[in-house]
Design an enzyme around this catalytic site. Structure first.
Site, PDB file in Angstrom:
ATOM      1  N   GLU A  23       0.826  -1.194   0.000  1.00 54.04           N
ATOM      2  CA  GLU A  23       0.000   0.000   0.000  1.00 54.04           C
ATOM      3  C   GLU A  23       0.868   1.255   0.000  1.00 54.04           C
ATOM      4  OE1 GLU A  23      -2.074   0.768   3.781  1.00 54.04           O
ATOM      5  OE2 GLU A  23      -0.997  -0.989   4.560  1.00 54.04           O
ATOM      6  N   ALA A  24       0.378   2.285  -0.681  1.00 54.47           N
ATOM      7  CA  ALA A  24       1.112   3.549  -0.743  1.00 54.47           C
ATOM      8  C   ALA A  24       1.296   4.111   0.655  1.00 54.47           C
ATOM      9  CB  ALA A  24       0.360   4.547  -1.622  1.00 54.47           C
ATOM     10  N   GLU A  47      29.409  -4.049  12.427  1.00 50.19           N
ATOM     11  CA  GLU A  47      28.855  -5.398  12.555  1.00 50.19           C
ATOM     12  C   GLU A  47      28.888  -6.122  11.219  1.00 50.19           C
ATOM     13  OE1 GLU A  47      24.377  -5.840  12.241  1.00 50.19           O
ATOM     14  OE2 GLU A  47      24.496  -3.954  13.342  1.00 50.19           O
ATOM     15  N   CYS A  69      24.626  -2.370  16.204  1.00 49.55           N
ATOM     16  CA  CYS A  69      24.808  -0.957  15.859  1.00 49.55           C
ATOM     17  C   CYS A  69      25.511  -0.146  16.943  1.00 49.55           C
ATOM     18  CB  CYS A  69      23.448  -0.326  15.567  1.00 49.55           C
ATOM     19  SG  CYS A  69      22.507  -1.176  14.285  1.00 49.55           S
ATOM     20  N   THR A  71      14.248  -1.106   5.175  1.00 43.42           N
ATOM     21  CA  THR A  71      14.929  -0.477   6.313  1.00 43.42           C
ATOM     22  C   THR A  71      16.450  -0.617   6.211  1.00 43.42           C
ATOM     23  OG1 THR A  71      14.801  -2.475   7.706  1.00 43.42           O
ATOM     24  CG2 THR A  71      12.952  -0.935   7.818  1.00 43.42           C
ATOM     25  N   SER A 102      12.481  -6.390  18.865  1.00 42.20           N
ATOM     26  CA  SER A 102      13.567  -5.423  18.774  1.00 42.20           C
ATOM     27  C   SER A 102      13.087  -4.018  19.157  1.00 42.20           C
ATOM     28  CB  SER A 102      14.144  -5.413  17.354  1.00 42.20           C
ATOM     29  OG  SER A 102      15.385  -4.755  17.318  1.00 42.20           O
ATOM     30  N   HIS A 124      19.722   6.603  17.662  1.00 47.96           N
ATOM     31  CA  HIS A 124      19.979   5.570  16.665  1.00 47.96           C
ATOM     32  C   HIS A 124      18.694   5.402  15.856  1.00 47.96           C
ATOM     33  CE1 HIS A 124      20.985   1.921  14.647  1.00 47.96           C
ATOM     34  NE2 HIS A 124      20.024   1.248  15.253  1.00 47.96           N
ATOM     35  N   LYS A 150      10.455   6.827  11.668  1.00 46.30           N
ATOM     36  CA  LYS A 150       9.243   6.847  12.487  1.00 46.30           C
ATOM     37  C   LYS A 150       9.532   6.363  13.907  1.00 46.30           C
ATOM     38  CE  LYS A 150       4.816   7.620  12.854  1.00 46.30           C
ATOM     39  NZ  LYS A 150       4.257   8.980  12.670  1.00 46.30           N
ATOM     40  N   LYS A 168       8.659   8.204  17.736  1.00 47.01           N
ATOM     41  CA  LYS A 168       8.076   7.478  18.865  1.00 47.01           C
ATOM     42  C   LYS A 168       9.015   7.519  20.072  1.00 47.01           C
ATOM     43  CE  LYS A 168       5.543   4.134  15.963  1.00 47.01           C
ATOM     44  NZ  LYS A 168       4.207   4.135  16.587  1.00 47.01           N
ATOM     45  N   ASN A 173      19.210   3.206   7.093  1.00 45.39           N
ATOM     46  CA  ASN A 173      19.901   2.806   8.312  1.00 45.39           C
ATOM     47  C   ASN A 173      21.331   2.396   8.000  1.00 45.39           C
ATOM     48  OD1 ASN A 173      20.635   1.902  10.838  1.00 45.39           O
ATOM     49  ND2 ASN A 173      19.256   0.151  10.865  1.00 45.39           N
ATOM     50  N   SER A 208      21.399  -4.042  18.952  1.00 46.76           N
ATOM     51  CA  SER A 208      20.639  -5.235  19.333  1.00 46.76           C
ATOM     52  C   SER A 208      21.521  -6.261  20.009  1.00 46.76           C
ATOM     53  CB  SER A 208      19.980  -5.840  18.095  1.00 46.76           C
ATOM     54  OG  SER A 208      18.972  -5.010  17.589  1.00 46.76           O
TER      55      SER A 208
END
Length: 512
Positions: A83-84, A135, A169, A211, A261, A304, A309, A313, A384, A418
């Site tokens: 979906e757009a 990594e 990371c 990502t 994660s 990081h 998005k 958050k 990323n 992680s």
């Protein structure tokens, strides 16, 4: 581009800047009234004998490298049949940089280190420590650092401490801490430390692929820095968890539990912020200041960034922490207005609460716009970068604000890897923003970031998928020439010319 030392006699004064500007950027130097020749370096005698710490240890210069090609996330949404807005709105991503098969972690780091040293006219002999955070492992024994030592050959400087540091990371931050600790230790010989973080973030076809990203960042570390690490202000959280890991050593792709994660990221953020606040409040108390640390004590807050998005958050979550820690929050007006219903929630029960997330994202909207959104400029357009991710956010800030706007500010930094390892720390920006100051020169050195991003080549999703498939099929092969054209690379980029039948890689540099 900018110049630190003249080509003739070079001097390294301790704890003061060079008096005569020598080109575009002017960095503090570090060894009292000593010079060196091509074949030797005269170290300061016993710098540990001083009764005081080196002043303002931190970042003197910063260089960024990202690939010369990218795929547009809107076009990738169409190609993937989703979906757009799934990648552009849901993840907050605009573009994703990627590498063809003839670039690897060694070539990325060779490029960014040589670029920093050449642009600053920094003598190779003046580097006493070099540590790489990554990594992206292509050899289970030989470190990236050892490959970088070929850049030092002509100078004759082999006395360079440091090696690779690995945990997802987080390796770049561990390397930065190690560099600062070295300069503040009895082992320091008066020379600079160089911190390198680089990675190629690639995922198998599917939801995680958008990502990805790639890049490398090099940071010159020393005293009298325009961006100083605030001493004693590190909040760290580490634990054992399998949220993201790479158990298949024959593959570049990770195993990812996405929801776990994100939960681990938020938990680490909560713990690191709590520890950081405790430490800074203790410092304030000793200085006779009684107050709680909140977001208002940071002019900027960077994170990081697996995807943009998540960062929005995360800032909302920092505000949630402030709200719950507040002794008497004003829920009738101000930033906490309308949040009364959340005063009794427990942090550990809110990781997946959409209601809490929406409420605090709304409440922190203006704080996000002021303190964090500018730092996402590079992440949104390149993706990323793993270990360089948070330092790409720092570069974005420096590229978009003037020295006068940044002067005197505190930049909060949250680094996450992680597995897991995470830290929150802060950088204090110098007050001196005058023309020709180290801060002004550092900011100027990154002023071309947008121009460089605009100069990249946009690759159609179909071609991107072909390149990723070719990389997957050939990255482990021996006795071959990796696919990719040097003409597609930026001038001055290192790349793999040949992998021989013993898996030894030969690197060459595209002419500048």
């Amino acid at each position: 581009m900018f110049r630190l030392f003249s080509n003739a006699k070079r001097c390294w004064p301790m704890k003061r800047t060079l008096q005569r500007p020598l080109g575009r950027v002017h960095l503090p130097a570090m060894v009292q009234q000593n010079s060196f020749s091509k074949g030797s370096v005269h170290h300061q005698a016993n710098p540990s004998s001083s009764s005081s710490w080196p002043n303002d240890v931190g970042i003197l210069a910063l260089e960024v490298y990202f690939p010369s090609q990218y795929v547009d996330q809107v076009e990738l949404e169409k190609y993937d049949g989703v979906e757009a807005g799934k990648y552009t709105v849901g993840l907050g991503q605009k573009q994703m940089g990627f590498c063809a098969a003839h670039e690897d972690i060694n070539s990325l780091c060779l490029t960014v280190v040589q670029r920093l040293v050449e642009r600053s006219r920094l003598p190779w002999e003046s580097i006493g420590r070099l540590e790489v955070g990554t990594e992206t492992i292509i050899d289970k024994s030989k470190a990236v650092k050892t490959v970088l030592m070929q850049l030092f050959e002509d100078s004759g400087n082999t006395d360079v401490e440091g090696i690779d540091t690995t945990n997802a990371c987080y390796g770049g931050t561990a390397s930065l801490f190690n560099a600062a600790d070295w300069i503040e230790s009895s082992s320091w010989d008066g020379r600079y430390a160089l911190v390198v973080c680089g990675d190629i973030a690639v995922y198998a076809t599917g939801n995680a692929r958008p990502t990805g990203g790639a890049g490398a960042i090099a940071m010159l570390v020393g005293p009298d820095a325009p961006l100083a690490l605030e001493r004693g202000l590190r909040g760290t959280h580490m634990e054992h968890v399998y949220d993201f890991y790479k158990p298949d050593l024959a593959s570049e792709y990770p195993v990812v539990d996405g929801q776990l994660s994100i939960q681990c990221y938020f938990r680490a953020l909560d713990r690191c912020y709590a520890t950081y606040r405790k430490k800074i409040e203790s410092q304030w108390q000793k200085a006779g200041i009684s107050k709680q640390c909140t977001l208002e004590d940071f002019q900027f807050m960077i994170f990081h960034t697996p995807f943009c998005k998540l960062v929005q958050k995360s800032l909302a979550r920092v505000l949630l922490n402030d709200f719950l820690a507040s002794r008497n929050p004003d829920v009738e007006c101000g930033v906490y207005k309308g949040l009364k219903d959340f005063s009794k929630v427990k942090l550990e029960e809110t990781y997946s609460s959409k209601e809490v997330d929406r409420a605090f994202q709304k409440a922190s909207q203006e704080l996000f716009r002021q303190k964090t959104q500018p730092s996402l400029f590079l992440s949104a357009r390149n993706g990323n970068m793993y270990t360089p991710s948070v330092y790409g956010c720092l570069a974005s800030l420096l590229a978009q604000f003037s020295a006068q706007q940044l002067a005197g500010s505190r930049i909060g930094v949250f680094s996450y890897g992680s597995g897991l390892a995470a830290s929150m720390f802060s950088l204090r920006v110098t007050q001196n923003s005058a023309p020709g100051s180290p801060l002004e020169k550092l900011v100027s050195s990154l002023s071309d970031l947008e121009t460089r991003l605009d100069s990249r080549k946009c690759v159609p999703p179909e071609k991107f998928s072909e390149i990723m498939k070719l990389r997957e099929d050939t990255h482990h092969l021996v006795g071959h020439t990796p696919h990719g054209s040097k003409d597609d690379l930026f001038p001055g980029t290192w790349y793999i010319e040949q992998v021989d039948d013993k898996n030894r890689r030969k690197y060459v540099r595209r002419p500048v």
